[in-house]
Design a protein around this motif. Structure first.
Motif: not given
Ligand code: MG
Ligand code: NAD
Length: 407
Positions: A127-129, A152-156, A224-230
């Motif tokens: 839950n990145k939010e 869990i986000d694959s990038e992180h 925006m997903n990538k923005g939230l991930e930043v």
């Molecule tokens: Mg991701």
């Protein structure tokens, strides 16, 4: 033999929740499900309860909880069925639970994720939010509660795997120059810009490499997903905006990279399957089978990379700006985005107007410096109010210039 772990899965009926149960089912000697929680899909939660026999099942909605309770009793399945937001927090903090998968979508996941952190659980964060909106509040709760936060986000998850364990002391201290987040570019990477006005929710949700819930799928299409991930990377790894780069990589094989001062770049690769980061975090620090297909690079042949075009993906630019602005800007960005995505999915807003709504709400909402959960929720409510007004104005064709006081 590894000790038995007791798990709560928040958002068990969603894409990440279902993938988590898939990995859990492969290791009955390692994991036991203590609690499952979801919003309203009674059928799916019922089947999960029959199969995994949790002590507690939570449905956000009371009617759904009643139906679930009735069906479980009729089937002779013993389970305490509860409802409401407080029950979600309780499920996240159950004394016999040691691991919590936080996989509710949106800011709705914030309270239970915070409860898990305060209770000192191993928190597997999908839950990145919650981190985007309440970064300092959640990170404080993790420290004070003695919790462990695993992305869990694959990038992180990839960055976590490519960093030395001592990275908590600061990226510079372990010789890191930058982190590079990869992005597939979503379904509209090549779509002519003028056609974006007319794309449908189903087209936006048809992600080229990942199968995910509808909200994150639309976020991937706008980037925006990538923005939230930043912003998520900023809080997880202490990376400044200038230390985070986004790289489009359509094959989604390299899940992210870490660049060191000596010129080395360490990446994590794998087929795009969320069960890999989920299994990594569930088993951590051990490695366990995830049930994924192993990567065959010779079959893939070539990997491609390009810089994101900020004209095509203005949401990414807005997210970087919110990270630089600090304070409540990320919570406002997130709230405006949640309203925009919901409106797009309901057919009330065109895809290409999503960034305009978010930008306008960021301009109209006076910045504040949230220090508590209540401050974050106040900024969230204020931004939703402004987003609602923007939508109403857009419908009647008027343009309001209302400015608000600090949230
Ligand atoms: Mg991701
Ligand atoms: P989803 O829509 O498939 O599932 C969401 C889950 O949350 C469902 O179980 C739903 O019942 C529950 N839920 C929604 N609102 C709720 C509420 N108010 N109270 C209680 N439960 C509620 O979403 P998803 O794709 O599984 O994504 C979940 C989270 O994981 C998101 O924050 C997303 O950004 C993140 N994430 C997902 C993926 C992926 O591959 N799906 C990858 C990385 C990160």
């Amino acid at each position: 033999m590894a000790a038995l772990r007791h798990l709560t899965i928040l958002g068990s009926t969603g894409s990440v929740g279902i993938n988590t149960l898939d990995v859990v089912a492969r290791h009955p000697e390692r994991f036991r499900i203590a609690a499952l929680a979801a919003r309203s899909r009674v059928d799916v939660l019922f089947d999960q309860c029959v199969r995994f026999r949790p002590d507690v099942a939570v449905m956000l909605e009371a009617r759904a909880a009643e139906q679930l309770d009735h069906r479980l009793r009729s089937a002779g399945v013993e389970c305490s069925v509860r409802c409401g937001t407080h029950a979600l927090e309780q499920a996240a903090a159950l004394p016999h639970v040691d691991t919590v998968m936080a996989a509710i979508v949106g800011i709705a996941g914030l309270r239970p994720t915070l409860a898990a952190a305060k209770a000192g659980k191993k928190v597997l964060l999908a839950n990145k939010e919650s981190l985007v909106t309440a970064g300092p509040v959640l990170m404080d709760a993790v420290r004070e509660g003695g919790a462990t936060l695993l992305p869990i986000d694959s990038e992180h998850n990839a960055i976590f795997q490519a960093l030395p364990r001592a990275h908590q002391q600061g990226l510079e201290s372990v010789g890191v120059r930058r982190v590079l987040l990869t992005a597939s570019g979503g379904p509209f990477r090549m779509t002519p810009l003028r056609q974006l006005e007319h794309v449908t929710p189903d087209e936006a949700c048809a992600h080229p490499t990942w199968v995910m819930g509808r909200k994150i799928s639309v976020d991937s299409a706008t980037m925006m997903n990538k923005g939230l991930e930043v912003i998520e990377a900023h809080w997880l790894f202490g990376a400044g905006a200038d230390q985070i780069e986004v790289l489009i990589h359509p094959e989604s094989v390299i899940h992210s990279l870490v660049e060191y001062v000596d010129g080395s770049v360490i990446a994590q690769l794998g087929n795009p399957d969320m069960r890999t980061p989920i299994a990594f975090a569930l088993g951590f620090p051990e490695r366990i089978d995830a049930g994924v297909e192993y990567l065959d690079l010779s079959r893939i042949g070539a990997l491609h990379f390009e810089r994101p075009d900020m004209k095509r993906f203005p949401c990414l630019k807005l997210a970087f700006a919110a990270l630089r602005a600090g304070g409540s800007a990320a919570a406002v960005l997130n709230a405006a985005n949640e309203v925009a995505v919901e409106s797009f999915l309901d057919g009330r807003l065109s895809f290409s107007r999503i960034p305009a709504l978010i930008e306008s709400v960021l301009e109209r909402t006076a910045p504040s410096a949230p220090r508590s959960l209540e401050d974050v929720l106040a900024a969230d409510s204020e931004a939703r109010l402004q987003a609602g007004r923007w939508l109403a104005d857009a419908r009647t064709g008027t343009r309001s210039v209302r400015k608000t006081r600090s949230a």
